[in-house]
Each structure stands twice: as structure tokens, then as C-alpha cells.
Scaffold this motif. Sequence first.
Motif, PDB file in Angstrom:
ATOM      1  N   LYS A 213     -37.335 -36.196  -4.890  1.00 44.85           N
ATOM      2  CA  LYS A 213     -37.906 -37.003  -3.802  1.00 44.85           C
ATOM      3  C   LYS A 213     -37.171 -38.320  -3.590  1.00 44.85           C
ATOM      4  O   LYS A 213     -37.500 -39.069  -2.669  1.00 44.85           O
ATOM      5  N   ASN A 214     -36.226 -38.618  -4.486  1.00 48.11           N
ATOM      6  CA  ASN A 214     -35.473 -39.864  -4.312  1.00 48.11           C
ATOM      7  C   ASN A 214     -34.437 -39.640  -3.205  1.00 48.11           C
ATOM      8  O   ASN A 214     -33.367 -39.084  -3.430  1.00 48.11           O
TER       9      ASN A 214
ATOM     10  N   SER B 282     -23.003 -33.502 -11.851  1.00 44.57           N
ATOM     11  CA  SER B 282     -23.702 -33.449 -10.557  1.00 44.57           C
ATOM     12  C   SER B 282     -25.080 -34.081 -10.709  1.00 44.57           C
ATOM     13  O   SER B 282     -25.755 -33.877 -11.722  1.00 44.57           O
ATOM     14  N   ASN B 283     -25.499 -34.821  -9.704  1.00 43.89           N
ATOM     15  CA  ASN B 283     -26.871 -35.361  -9.757  1.00 43.89           C
ATOM     16  C   ASN B 283     -27.781 -34.686  -8.723  1.00 43.89           C
ATOM     17  O   ASN B 283     -28.852 -35.195  -8.417  1.00 43.89           O
ATOM     18  N   TYR B 284     -27.337 -33.533  -8.205  1.00 36.27           N
ATOM     19  CA  TYR B 284     -28.262 -32.743  -7.380  1.00 36.27           C
ATOM     20  C   TYR B 284     -29.326 -32.172  -8.300  1.00 36.27           C
ATOM     21  O   TYR B 284     -28.996 -31.629  -9.365  1.00 36.27           O
ATOM     22  N   CYS B 285     -30.578 -32.278  -7.904  1.00 39.41           N
ATOM     23  CA  CYS B 285     -31.640 -31.764  -8.764  1.00 39.41           C
ATOM     24  C   CYS B 285     -32.866 -31.422  -7.935  1.00 39.41           C
ATOM     25  O   CYS B 285     -33.234 -32.175  -7.027  1.00 39.41           O
ATOM     26  N   ILE B 286     -33.483 -30.293  -8.249  1.00 38.85           N
ATOM     27  CA  ILE B 286     -34.676 -29.880  -7.489  1.00 38.85           C
ATOM     28  C   ILE B 286     -35.956 -30.195  -8.261  1.00 38.85           C
ATOM     29  O   ILE B 286     -37.045 -29.821  -7.838  1.00 38.85           O
ATOM     30  N   ASN B 287     -35.825 -30.854  -9.400  1.00 40.36           N
ATOM     31  CA  ASN B 287     -37.025 -31.192 -10.177  1.00 40.36           C
ATOM     32  C   ASN B 287     -37.604 -32.530  -9.732  1.00 40.36           C
ATOM     33  O   ASN B 287     -37.003 -33.252  -8.939  1.00 40.36           O
ATOM     34  N   SER B 288     -38.736 -32.844 -10.310  1.00 40.10           N
ATOM     35  CA  SER B 288     -39.469 -34.009  -9.805  1.00 40.10           C
ATOM     36  C   SER B 288     -39.846 -34.969 -10.940  1.00 40.10           C
ATOM     37  O   SER B 288     -40.872 -35.641 -10.841  1.00 40.10           O
ATOM     38  N   CYS B 289     -39.019 -35.013 -11.984  1.00 41.94           N
ATOM     39  CA  CYS B 289     -39.338 -35.854 -13.143  1.00 41.94           C
ATOM     40  C   CYS B 289     -39.519 -37.313 -12.685  1.00 41.94           C
ATOM     41  O   CYS B 289     -38.573 -37.903 -12.150  1.00 41.94           O
ATOM     42  N   THR B 290     -40.686 -37.849 -12.910  1.00 43.16           N
ATOM     43  CA  THR B 290     -41.009 -39.146 -12.307  1.00 43.16           C
ATOM     44  C   THR B 290     -40.249 -40.308 -12.952  1.00 43.16           C
ATOM     45  O   THR B 290     -40.223 -41.391 -12.413  1.00 43.16           O
ATOM     46  N   TYR B 291     -39.618 -40.057 -14.112  1.00 43.17           N
ATOM     47  CA  TYR B 291     -38.924 -41.118 -14.851  1.00 43.17           C
ATOM     48  C   TYR B 291     -37.418 -41.083 -14.621  1.00 43.17           C
ATOM     49  O   TYR B 291     -36.680 -41.846 -15.237  1.00 43.17           O
ATOM     50  N   CYS B 292     -36.934 -40.170 -13.779  1.00 42.74           N
ATOM     51  CA  CYS B 292     -35.488 -40.003 -13.614  1.00 42.74           C
ATOM     52  C   CYS B 292     -35.101 -40.218 -12.149  1.00 42.74           C
ATOM     53  O   CYS B 292     -35.723 -39.635 -11.250  1.00 42.74           O
TER      54      CYS B 292
ATOM     55  N   PRO C  96     -44.435 -32.843 -11.746  1.00 41.74           N
ATOM     56  CA  PRO C  96     -45.403 -32.198 -10.851  1.00 41.74           C
ATOM     57  C   PRO C  96     -44.865 -30.973 -10.106  1.00 41.74           C
ATOM     58  O   PRO C  96     -45.661 -30.152  -9.661  1.00 41.74           O
ATOM     59  N   ALA C  97     -43.569 -30.839  -9.958  1.00 38.39           N
ATOM     60  CA  ALA C  97     -43.036 -29.691  -9.202  1.00 38.39           C
ATOM     61  C   ALA C  97     -41.656 -29.329  -9.718  1.00 38.39           C
ATOM     62  O   ALA C  97     -41.039 -30.072 -10.477  1.00 38.39           O
ATOM     63  N   GLY C  98     -41.178 -28.169  -9.272  1.00 40.89           N
ATOM     64  CA  GLY C  98     -39.845 -27.718  -9.690  1.00 40.89           C
ATOM     65  C   GLY C  98     -39.939 -26.847 -10.930  1.00 40.89           C
ATOM     66  O   GLY C  98     -40.977 -26.815 -11.612  1.00 40.89           O
ATOM     67  N   PRO C  99     -38.855 -26.126 -11.244  1.00 43.37           N
ATOM     68  CA  PRO C  99     -38.890 -25.196 -12.390  1.00 43.37           C
ATOM     69  C   PRO C  99     -39.219 -25.885 -13.711  1.00 43.37           C
ATOM     70  O   PRO C  99     -39.815 -25.290 -14.608  1.00 43.37           O
ATOM     71  N   LYS C 100     -38.847 -27.161 -13.828  1.00 41.33           N
ATOM     72  CA  LYS C 100     -39.087 -27.852 -15.102  1.00 41.33           C
ATOM     73  C   LYS C 100     -40.578 -28.142 -15.326  1.00 41.33           C
ATOM     74  O   LYS C 100     -40.965 -28.563 -16.412  1.00 41.33           O
ATOM     75  N   SER C 101     -41.400 -27.925 -14.300  1.00 38.69           N
ATOM     76  CA  SER C 101     -42.823 -28.230 -14.471  1.00 38.69           C
ATOM     77  C   SER C 101     -43.509 -27.248 -15.431  1.00 38.69           C
ATOM     78  O   SER C 101     -44.621 -27.500 -15.880  1.00 38.69           O
ATOM     79  N   ASP C 102     -42.834 -26.151 -15.760  1.00 40.71           N
ATOM     80  CA  ASP C 102     -43.423 -25.156 -16.675  1.00 40.71           C
ATOM     81  C   ASP C 102     -43.171 -25.602 -18.124  1.00 40.71           C
ATOM     82  O   ASP C 102     -42.091 -25.391 -18.689  1.00 40.71           O
ATOM     83  N   TYR C 103     -44.185 -26.223 -18.707  1.00 46.39           N
ATOM     84  CA  TYR C 103     -44.052 -26.810 -20.053  1.00 46.39           C
ATOM     85  C   TYR C 103     -43.610 -25.768 -21.076  1.00 46.39           C
ATOM     86  O   TYR C 103     -42.720 -26.022 -21.895  1.00 46.39           O
ATOM     87  N   CYS C 104     -44.240 -24.595 -21.044  1.00 40.74           N
ATOM     88  CA  CYS C 104     -43.939 -23.605 -22.091  1.00 40.74           C
ATOM     89  C   CYS C 104     -42.510 -23.081 -21.952  1.00 40.74           C
ATOM     90  O   CYS C 104     -41.786 -22.957 -22.941  1.00 40.74           O
ATOM     91  N   TYR C 105     -42.093 -22.813 -20.713  1.00 41.71           N
ATOM     92  CA  TYR C 105     -40.723 -22.311 -20.507  1.00 41.71           C
ATOM     93  C   TYR C 105     -39.709 -23.327 -21.029  1.00 41.71           C
ATOM     94  O   TYR C 105     -38.714 -22.977 -21.654  1.00 41.71           O
TER      95      TYR C 105
END
Length: 472
Positions: free
Chosen positions: A108-109, A93-103, A213-222
Motif C-alpha cells: 500500500k506504500n 527488488s522492492n516490489y512486494c505484494i505483502n502488507s507488512c505494516t512495519y516495512c 493483514p493481506a498477501g501470501p505472508k498473512s498465512d502464519y502457519c505457512y
Amino acid sequence: MYNVKSMYADDFIDDSEILCSLEYAQNHKDDRALIESILEKAAQCRGLTHREASVLLACEDDELNEKMYALAKKLKQRIYGNRIVFFAPLYLSNYCINSCTYCPYHVKNKHIFRKKLTQDEVRAEVIALQDMGHKRLALEAGEDPVNNPLEYILECIDTIYSVKHKNGAIRRVNVNIAATTVENYKRLKNSGIGTYILFQETYNKKNYEELHPAGPKSDYCYHTEAMDRAQQGGIDDVGLGVLFGLSTYAYELCGLLMHAEHLEAVFGVGPHTISVPRLCPADDIDVDEFSNALPDKIWQKIVAIIRLAVPYTGMIVSTRESEANRRAALELGISQISGASSTSVGGYVTPEDAEHNTAQFDRSDTRTLDEVADWLIQMGYIPSFCTACYREGRTGDRFMPLAKSGAIQNCCQPNAIMTLKEYLVDYASPETQEHGNALIEKELLNIPNAKVRKITIENLKKIEDGMRDFRF
Ligand code: SF4
Ligand code: SF4
């Protein structure tokens, strides 16, 4: 404060320790005696610290660098022989709620086509993969608790293992999904996964936060502490990786090795695999916008240094890299490659078209699996479809001593030969069959144990007679 055993990401990937190590490396990059002593240590398969590896990376002396490459080739040969394990990614699946700017899957795409496989579509993809000869998959999915909850991933894993088409079977499913809870890792483990893979993307916290910048993946430590939770959930084979090009490569290599040291220090088990992807073009992604893109030569040097620093780890390269680069990397340390990959959702059954393009990245190596297998054989490598270890319970701290002592070779060599034979009988072109059978004759002589050699020869005959799935 740097503490390899701390359970806090900011401690075990301590920024000031990385900066001090890089400064130390710059100050010692011309210290011939030190570099030679580091190479001597690596030659004994004792691994290297992040600081020692950083010195090697900074070294600009051509002669010493050549020595480094020669040693990486030697260690690769000593530990992995000439076997190369195949795998294929399967995008669910390519549904994603993260905002990784390189993917291109970032939330936002809005113009990328979004797709999630139904279970029937998963079955169809698996049949297509089995019909090529694949036995080992890496599952890929974006993070989206509504569209791709863990229940969906678990259902897909069940479906994948249940499909048996002709002589085909997927025997190992590795999983590359978002960082999650200990409880969810337990459920993944119970579903029968092989390795849990999670790329750190970048170890540089500041860059990480800008790139996410946003989404659950934005938490570096987690995200960075995910492998600890996976271990706590019982997943003892974990795969690390960074996406080279997001931050400076020296910083990334140092952070990656500190992460490996942390896992070893806390759990007694280092990374089962390390992947070395680089940024590459994709929908909505212009690599020129990222200033840290690294040249082929440096990428190859990083491959060689990881091989010296973590000699027991499996090293993975994907079809992001060109044939020429993959060839160089195979010599320097890579032990697993993907072949004939589709990086799209449903791409093994339905070829991509412009309107429904769901590809995560552009592939540089677009050859068929048969072409890649024959290419390996012609270079003297044994393409291996082996998945034996986790099926035999050789994972985590049961696997590592075998890998570190080199004893695992007693299993890898005959397993590579037998799984190659299965591939040749079931899927290969006549040309690949001819080359592969000649290679098998030669490689049987390299099984040191006479009893194991005898059983392997008997099993090869049984495979010709239609039996499957032999393993040591
Ligand atoms: Fe989503 Fe992963 Fe892509 Fe980030 S890298 S946007 S988490 S699929
Ligand atoms: Fe990998 Fe184990 Fe097979 Fe060797 S025997 S190739 S380590 S799965």
C-alpha cells in the motif's frame, strides 16, 4: 497442544506453552539456586531450553545478570574465538505484494520508488561489492510472483557467482526471500545457495495476523513452517530471526528458541544462524507506533541469552544497530556482521536520493568496510571473509557436530587469517594493512595444529604473490 516434533506450527510454537513458560519465568525470577544451575548447564555448552532461557531473561538480580554476560562472553570466545565474519545484503527488488505494516515495501506504500535490478545492474552491484572486499552476500527481495518470481532470483544468483572482477569473487550467496514450496526450495538449493534465511517477524500468531493483514505472508502457519519445507527441499543450513519490537520480547525469545528446538528435534540440525534485528525507522514507518520497541540493554541481554541457549549457532547483527551497540553485542555473542551495507535496490552503485529512495530501513552504522574492518582489528577481532564450509560440503548434519564440539575452530582460525590477508592485499587502506598484518602475526600463534599453521604461513606468502582462495 505443544509438540516439539509436530510439523504444525500451532503445535511446535504452541501459544499456551509460551505463556506457561513466561509465567514459570516470572515465578522463578528470584530463585537464585535455579538460575545458578541454569548458568552451570550453559557453561558446559549444553544449550538451554526455552523455559530456562525465559527464566534468565526475567532475572533482575544485577549480580546474576553480570554472571550471565560474563558467561556469554566466555562461550563466545570458546566457540568463535575472536573471529567475526563479514557479509553484505544485496537488495534485488522492492516490489512486494505483502502488507507488512512495519516495512516500507508494503504493497500500500504508493509513494516509495519501486525498482528491480536488471542482470546488468546486478553485475554492477556485485562489482561494487567485490571492490570493497565482500565475499559473502545475503540476497533480499520482496515477494512478488510477477516481478520477482523464483526464476528471477535464480538468474540473479547465477549472475552473481559468474562475476569475477580483478581478484574479487562472491563465494557464498545466502538468500532471504519469501516462504515457498518444497519444490522451489529444491531449485534454490541446486542454484548453490549457502543459508536460507527467513525472519519469522513475530511468533505471536495474533500479532502476526494483525501485522500482516493481506498477501501470501498473512498465512502464519505457512510462514512458520517454511524452514521445515526448506529442509525437506534439501536446504540444511537455515537462518532464523525475529523482528524485535513487534510483540513482547519475552514472548519472541521463547518462540524463537522453541523454533530452534523444533528444527533440532525433527531434522537433527538446529538453526545455522540466528539474527536479532529490531524495528527501526524507515519511509512510511514510525517506530513510535509500535509499543514493544525494546531498549538497548534488553536487546544486549537477549543476544547473551541466545548465545547461552544455542551456543553453536552463528549470530548476526546488521547495520540497523549503532557502532556502540554492535561493539557490545560482539562481546556477548555476535559472530557475523554486515559492513558498509546499502539497504536500497541498486544502492552500491547509485547512492540514494530523496526522490528515488528505495531503502528498507535507515542504517545506524554508516562506516565504510575498511573503517569497520580496522575498528574490529583495533579491538583485537579478526575480520573474516571465510566462506569455506558450504564449499567444502560442511553443511547441515555434517557441520553441526563440528560446530558443537568446537572442532570447526581448526578451520575457522586459519581461514579467517587467510581471507583477512586477501582483503589486506587487495582492498585495505595502508593503515588497515599495517594493523591487520600485525594481527595476523599474532594470530598465527593461535593455530593449535603445527601442520595447519605451516600450511597457513605458506599460503599467506602465496597470497602476497597473487594467488587466491585457499581454505581448510
Ligand atoms: Fe514485503 Fe518482506 Fe517488506 Fe513484508 S517485510 S512488505 S514481505 S519486503
Ligand atoms: Fe564459517 Fe566454516 Fe569459515 Fe568457520 S570455516 S568461518 S564455520 S564458513
